[in-house]
Design a protein around this motif. Structure first.
Motif, PDB file in Angstrom:
ATOM      1  N   LYS A  11      -7.527 -15.201  15.336  1.00 45.30           N
ATOM      2  CA  LYS A  11      -6.726 -16.144  14.553  1.00 45.30           C
ATOM      3  C   LYS A  11      -6.550 -15.600  13.130  1.00 45.30           C
ATOM      4  CE  LYS A  11      -8.041 -20.255  17.184  1.00 45.30           C
ATOM      5  NZ  LYS A  11      -8.644 -21.613  17.132  1.00 45.30           N
ATOM      6  N   ILE A  12      -6.031 -14.380  13.063  1.00 42.08           N
ATOM      7  CA  ILE A  12      -5.837 -13.710  11.777  1.00 42.08           C
ATOM      8  C   ILE A  12      -4.481 -14.120  11.197  1.00 42.08           C
ATOM      9  CG2 ILE A  12      -5.689 -11.470  10.619  1.00 42.08           C
ATOM     10  CD1 ILE A  12      -7.234 -10.323  13.065  1.00 42.08           C
ATOM     11  N   ASP A  13      -4.479 -14.475   9.921  1.00 49.00           N
ATOM     12  CA  ASP A  13      -3.227 -14.838   9.250  1.00 49.00           C
ATOM     13  C   ASP A  13      -2.589 -13.562   8.700  1.00 49.00           C
ATOM     14  OD1 ASP A  13      -1.131 -15.989   7.965  1.00 49.00           O
ATOM     15  OD2 ASP A  13      -2.321 -17.447   6.820  1.00 49.00           O
ATOM     16  N   PHE A  14      -1.897 -12.825   9.564  1.00 49.71           N
ATOM     17  CA  PHE A  14      -1.310 -11.548   9.170  1.00 49.71           C
ATOM     18  C   PHE A  14      -0.259 -11.706   8.083  1.00 49.71           C
ATOM     19  CE2 PHE A  14      -2.730 -10.615  13.553  1.00 49.71           C
ATOM     20  CZ  PHE A  14      -3.469  -9.471  13.316  1.00 49.71           C
ATOM     21  N   LEU A  15       0.586 -12.725   8.210  1.00 47.93           N
ATOM     22  CA  LEU A  15       1.721 -12.869   7.312  1.00 47.93           C
ATOM     23  C   LEU A  15       1.321 -13.323   5.911  1.00 47.93           C
ATOM     24  CD1 LEU A  15       4.322 -14.411   9.762  1.00 47.93           C
ATOM     25  CD2 LEU A  15       4.008 -12.030   9.117  1.00 47.93           C
ATOM     26  N   LYS A  16       0.121 -13.886   5.778  1.00 46.05           N
ATOM     27  CA  LYS A  16      -0.342 -14.343   4.466  1.00 46.05           C
ATOM     28  C   LYS A  16      -0.500 -13.164   3.507  1.00 46.05           C
ATOM     29  CE  LYS A  16      -4.000 -17.069   2.268  1.00 46.05           C
ATOM     30  NZ  LYS A  16      -5.276 -17.810   2.467  1.00 46.05           N
ATOM     31  N   ILE A  17      -0.928 -12.021   4.057  1.00 45.75           N
ATOM     32  CA  ILE A  17      -1.160 -10.846   3.211  1.00 45.75           C
ATOM     33  C   ILE A  17      -0.101  -9.768   3.438  1.00 45.75           C
ATOM     34  CG2 ILE A  17      -3.646 -11.154   2.906  1.00 45.75           C
ATOM     35  CD1 ILE A  17      -4.113  -9.382   5.312  1.00 45.75           C
ATOM     36  N   SER A  18       0.999 -10.131   4.091  1.00 46.09           N
ATOM     37  CA  SER A  18       2.027  -9.131   4.415  1.00 46.09           C
ATOM     38  C   SER A  18       2.707  -8.574   3.168  1.00 46.09           C
ATOM     39  CB  SER A  18       3.071  -9.735   5.364  1.00 46.09           C
ATOM     40  OG  SER A  18       3.705 -10.844   4.768  1.00 46.09           O
ATOM     41  N   LYS A  19       2.864  -9.389   2.117  1.00 43.78           N
ATOM     42  CA  LYS A  19       3.517  -8.912   0.895  1.00 43.78           C
ATOM     43  C   LYS A  19       2.728  -7.758   0.269  1.00 43.78           C
ATOM     44  CE  LYS A  19       5.921 -13.195  -0.341  1.00 43.78           C
ATOM     45  NZ  LYS A  19       6.078 -14.267  -1.351  1.00 43.78           N
ATOM     46  N   MET A  67       1.793   7.482  15.187  1.00 46.86           N
ATOM     47  CA  MET A  67       1.295   6.383  16.030  1.00 46.86           C
ATOM     48  C   MET A  67       0.396   5.435  15.232  1.00 46.86           C
ATOM     49  SD  MET A  67       0.689   8.190  19.711  1.00 46.86           S
ATOM     50  CE  MET A  67       2.119   8.674  20.696  1.00 46.86           C
ATOM     51  N   LEU A  68      -0.438   5.988  14.353  1.00 41.53           N
ATOM     52  CA  LEU A  68      -1.247   5.125  13.487  1.00 41.53           C
ATOM     53  C   LEU A  68      -0.344   4.291  12.583  1.00 41.53           C
ATOM     54  CD1 LEU A  68      -4.211   7.450  12.370  1.00 41.53           C
ATOM     55  CD2 LEU A  68      -4.240   5.643  14.091  1.00 41.53           C
ATOM     56  N   SER A  69       0.685   4.938  12.040  1.00 43.86           N
ATOM     57  CA  SER A  69       1.651   4.222  11.203  1.00 43.86           C
ATOM     58  C   SER A  69       2.404   3.186  12.016  1.00 43.86           C
ATOM     59  CB  SER A  69       2.632   5.221  10.585  1.00 43.86           C
ATOM     60  OG  SER A  69       3.635   4.564   9.860  1.00 43.86           O
ATOM     61  N   GLY A  70       2.697   3.501  13.297  1.00 43.68           N
ATOM     62  CA  GLY A  70       3.434   2.582  14.161  1.00 43.68           C
ATOM     63  C   GLY A  70       2.667   1.303  14.446  1.00 43.68           C
ATOM     64  N   VAL A  71       1.355   1.424  14.687  1.00 40.12           N
ATOM     65  CA  VAL A  71       0.515   0.233  14.910  1.00 40.12           C
ATOM     66  C   VAL A  71       0.542  -0.661  13.668  1.00 40.12           C
ATOM     67  CG1 VAL A  71      -1.839  -0.577  15.302  1.00 40.12           C
ATOM     68  CG2 VAL A  71      -0.984   1.392  16.567  1.00 40.12           C
ATOM     69  N   TYR A  72       0.427  -0.030  12.504  1.00 38.23           N
ATOM     70  CA  TYR A  72       0.440  -0.762  11.235  1.00 38.23           C
ATOM     71  C   TYR A  72       1.795  -1.445  11.000  1.00 38.23           C
ATOM     72  CZ  TYR A  72       1.057  -1.133   6.146  1.00 38.23           C
ATOM     73  OH  TYR A  72       1.348  -1.575   4.879  1.00 38.23           O
ATOM     74  N   SER A  73       2.899  -0.693  11.236  1.00 36.04           N
ATOM     75  CA  SER A  73       4.227  -1.212  10.893  1.00 36.04           C
ATOM     76  C   SER A  73       4.685  -2.342  11.818  1.00 36.04           C
ATOM     77  CB  SER A  73       5.258  -0.082  10.911  1.00 36.04           C
ATOM     78  OG  SER A  73       5.478   0.393  12.224  1.00 36.04           O
ATOM     79  N   THR A  74       4.277  -2.322  13.092  1.00 39.45           N
ATOM     80  CA  THR A  74       4.679  -3.400  13.992  1.00 39.45           C
ATOM     81  C   THR A  74       4.095  -4.744  13.547  1.00 39.45           C
ATOM     82  OG1 THR A  74       2.828  -2.865  15.463  1.00 39.45           O
ATOM     83  CG2 THR A  74       4.962  -1.933  16.024  1.00 39.45           C
ATOM     84  N   ILE A  75       2.932  -4.683  12.893  1.00 43.49           N
ATOM     85  CA  ILE A  75       2.275  -5.918  12.444  1.00 43.49           C
ATOM     86  C   ILE A  75       2.718  -6.296  11.036  1.00 43.49           C
ATOM     87  CG2 ILE A  75       0.039  -6.955  11.864  1.00 43.49           C
ATOM     88  CD1 ILE A  75      -1.187  -5.254  14.109  1.00 43.49           C
ATOM     89  N   TYR A  76       2.702  -5.324  10.113  1.00 43.35           N
ATOM     90  CA  TYR A  76       2.881  -5.636   8.700  1.00 43.35           C
ATOM     91  C   TYR A  76       4.256  -5.301   8.131  1.00 43.35           C
ATOM     92  CZ  TYR A  76      -2.080  -6.679   8.371  1.00 43.35           C
ATOM     93  OH  TYR A  76      -3.320  -7.245   8.528  1.00 43.35           O
ATOM     94  N   LEU A  80       2.294  -1.914  -0.513  1.00 43.05           N
ATOM     95  CA  LEU A  80       1.530  -0.687  -0.273  1.00 43.05           C
ATOM     96  C   LEU A  80       2.387   0.350   0.460  1.00 43.05           C
ATOM     97  CD1 LEU A  80      -1.362   0.567  -0.483  1.00 43.05           C
ATOM     98  CD2 LEU A  80      -1.778  -0.330   1.812  1.00 43.05           C
ATOM     99  N   SER A  81       3.176  -0.120   1.431  1.00 43.18           N
ATOM    100  CA  SER A  81       4.062   0.779   2.177  1.00 43.18           C
ATOM    101  C   SER A  81       5.131   1.379   1.282  1.00 43.18           C
ATOM    102  CB  SER A  81       4.720   0.015   3.335  1.00 43.18           C
ATOM    103  OG  SER A  81       3.778  -0.364   4.303  1.00 43.18           O
ATOM    104  N   VAL A  82       5.699   0.551   0.391  1.00 40.70           N
ATOM    105  CA  VAL A  82       6.729   1.039  -0.530  1.00 40.70           C
ATOM    106  C   VAL A  82       6.153   2.135  -1.428  1.00 40.70           C
ATOM    107  CG1 VAL A  82       8.182   0.425  -2.507  1.00 40.70           C
ATOM    108  CG2 VAL A  82       8.080  -1.078  -0.511  1.00 40.70           C
ATOM    109  N   VAL A  83       4.946   1.915  -1.943  1.00 39.05           N
ATOM    110  CA  VAL A  83       4.290   2.918  -2.794  1.00 39.05           C
ATOM    111  C   VAL A  83       4.050   4.210  -2.016  1.00 39.05           C
ATOM    112  CG1 VAL A  83       2.175   3.474  -4.062  1.00 39.05           C
ATOM    113  CG2 VAL A  83       3.227   1.229  -4.321  1.00 39.05           C
ATOM    114  N   ALA A  84       3.558   4.064  -0.767  1.00 32.95           N
ATOM    115  CA  ALA A  84       3.283   5.237   0.068  1.00 32.95           C
ATOM    116  C   ALA A  84       4.557   6.014   0.375  1.00 32.95           C
ATOM    117  CB  ALA A  84       2.605   4.803   1.372  1.00 32.95           C
ATOM    118  N   ILE A  85       5.643   5.287   0.683  1.00 34.50           N
ATOM    119  CA  ILE A  85       6.921   5.938   0.990  1.00 34.50           C
ATOM    120  C   ILE A  85       7.467   6.676  -0.235  1.00 34.50           C
ATOM    121  CG2 ILE A  85       9.361   5.453   1.466  1.00 34.50           C
ATOM    122  CD1 ILE A  85       8.383   3.292   3.429  1.00 34.50           C
TER     123      ILE A  85
END
Length: 297
Positions: A2-10, A270-279, A15-20
């Motif tokens: 019961k993880i609230d993924f979208l609460k911390i999605s911003k 693939m590691l990035s893909g797991v992360y991106s599908t969720i966040y 973080l993704s924008v900075v990494a890109i």
């Protein structure tokens, strides 16, 4: 779960924008150094040896023979010797016209060290330019086909979420690979297209569960339905990714040369893909609708 993924999605999107931005800036600063012989044209010589010679000594020998600005790199081979030592080979990349001279120079200068040419590839500048264009077209057409398919299967905001996640995965995979000193080649294009197919598959599974839950729970908000769907598919995402990564890690450990590079790009993607599908993918859809229910409900 019961993880609230979208609460911390911003936070994770920031973080993704900075990494890109970081990997893109590094990629741009390196310029042509990011591209291998396949895309720039030139010669690639693979040499076998008995005794290893320091790279600086090899470079000095080549420069004395008139071969300038050669890329010299020792690579782990996919062959493991009987005593357990991993065999290596030397890879030289140079200008199109300097390939034969480089090979002849090294074989002659280091005959006592057992230098022998295993493979010699040459790609003309015109062919390299043509391959660049085809690589760009292949990636663009793959992304356009995914936009059309997801828009038809769901609706356009879902397609936007999927493609943003794919762009994220491709940029991170290619950027980190080049940051580690790798060079883009035709085999790397194959890895990128594999990442696109793999990542969108997991994203579609999550989107399908989101649409199903919107019909099952009409009273829930879109963000609650999205969170529920992400939790329900989390086990599937992790187990599938783990099983696939077992094969990729095996290629990383035992593979050599182009196989190792191919596996490294896949591993990062693939590691990035797991992360991106969720966040990335699902939050983009949610932000597009601003928590209102999509028409797909």
């Amino acid at each position: 779960t019961k993880i609230d993924f979208l609460k911390i999605s911003k936070f994770f999107i920031a973080l993704s924008v900075v990494a890109i931005l970081f990997v893109s800036g590094t990629f741009i600063s390196k310029g042509k150094a990011n591209f291998g012989v396949d895309f720039l044209g030139g010669a690639s010589i693979t040499l076998q040896f008995k005794d290893k010679v320091p790279m600086e000594q090899v470079r000095t020998t080549l420069e004395a023979a008139g071969v300038q600005n050669a890329s010299i790199q020792y690579q782990k081979a996919a062959i493991v010797e009987a005593e357990g030592a991993v065999q290596e080979y030397l890879e030289i990349k140079t200008d199109f016209d300097s390939g034969k001279k480089a090979a002849d120079t090294l074989v002659s200068a280091y005959a006592s060290e057992g230098f022998r040419v295993l493979k010699e590839d040459s790609v003309g500048p015109q062919i390299g330019k043509e391959l660049q264009g085809k690589a760009l077209w292949a990636t663009t057409l793959a992304l356009l086909a995914i936009i059309v398919y997801v828009s038809f299967r769901f609706e356009f905001p879902f397609a936007a979420g999927a493609v943003v996640a794919l762009f994220h995965d491709v940029i991170i995979a290619v950027g980190v690979y080049c940051l580690l000193g790798g060079q883009l080649s035709v085999s790397m294009l194959a890895a990128v297209l594999t990442i696109i197919g793999y990542s969108v598959n997991d994203t579609i599974v999550i989107f399908d569960r989101v649409r199903e839950n919107m019909k099952l729970y009409p009273g829930k908000s879109f963000s609650d339905v999205a969170n529920l769907s992400l939790n329900q598919t989390l086990g599937r995402t992790l187990l599938t990714s783990f099983a696939t990564l077992l094969s990729v890690v095996a290629l990383l450990v035992f593979g050599g040369g182009a196989i190792y590079d191919f596996a490294l790009v896949l591993f990062i993607g693939m590691l990035s893909g797991v992360y991106s599908t969720i966040y990335v993918a699902t939050p983009v859809v949610m932000f597009w609708h601003r928590s209102k229910k999509p028409a797909a409900a």
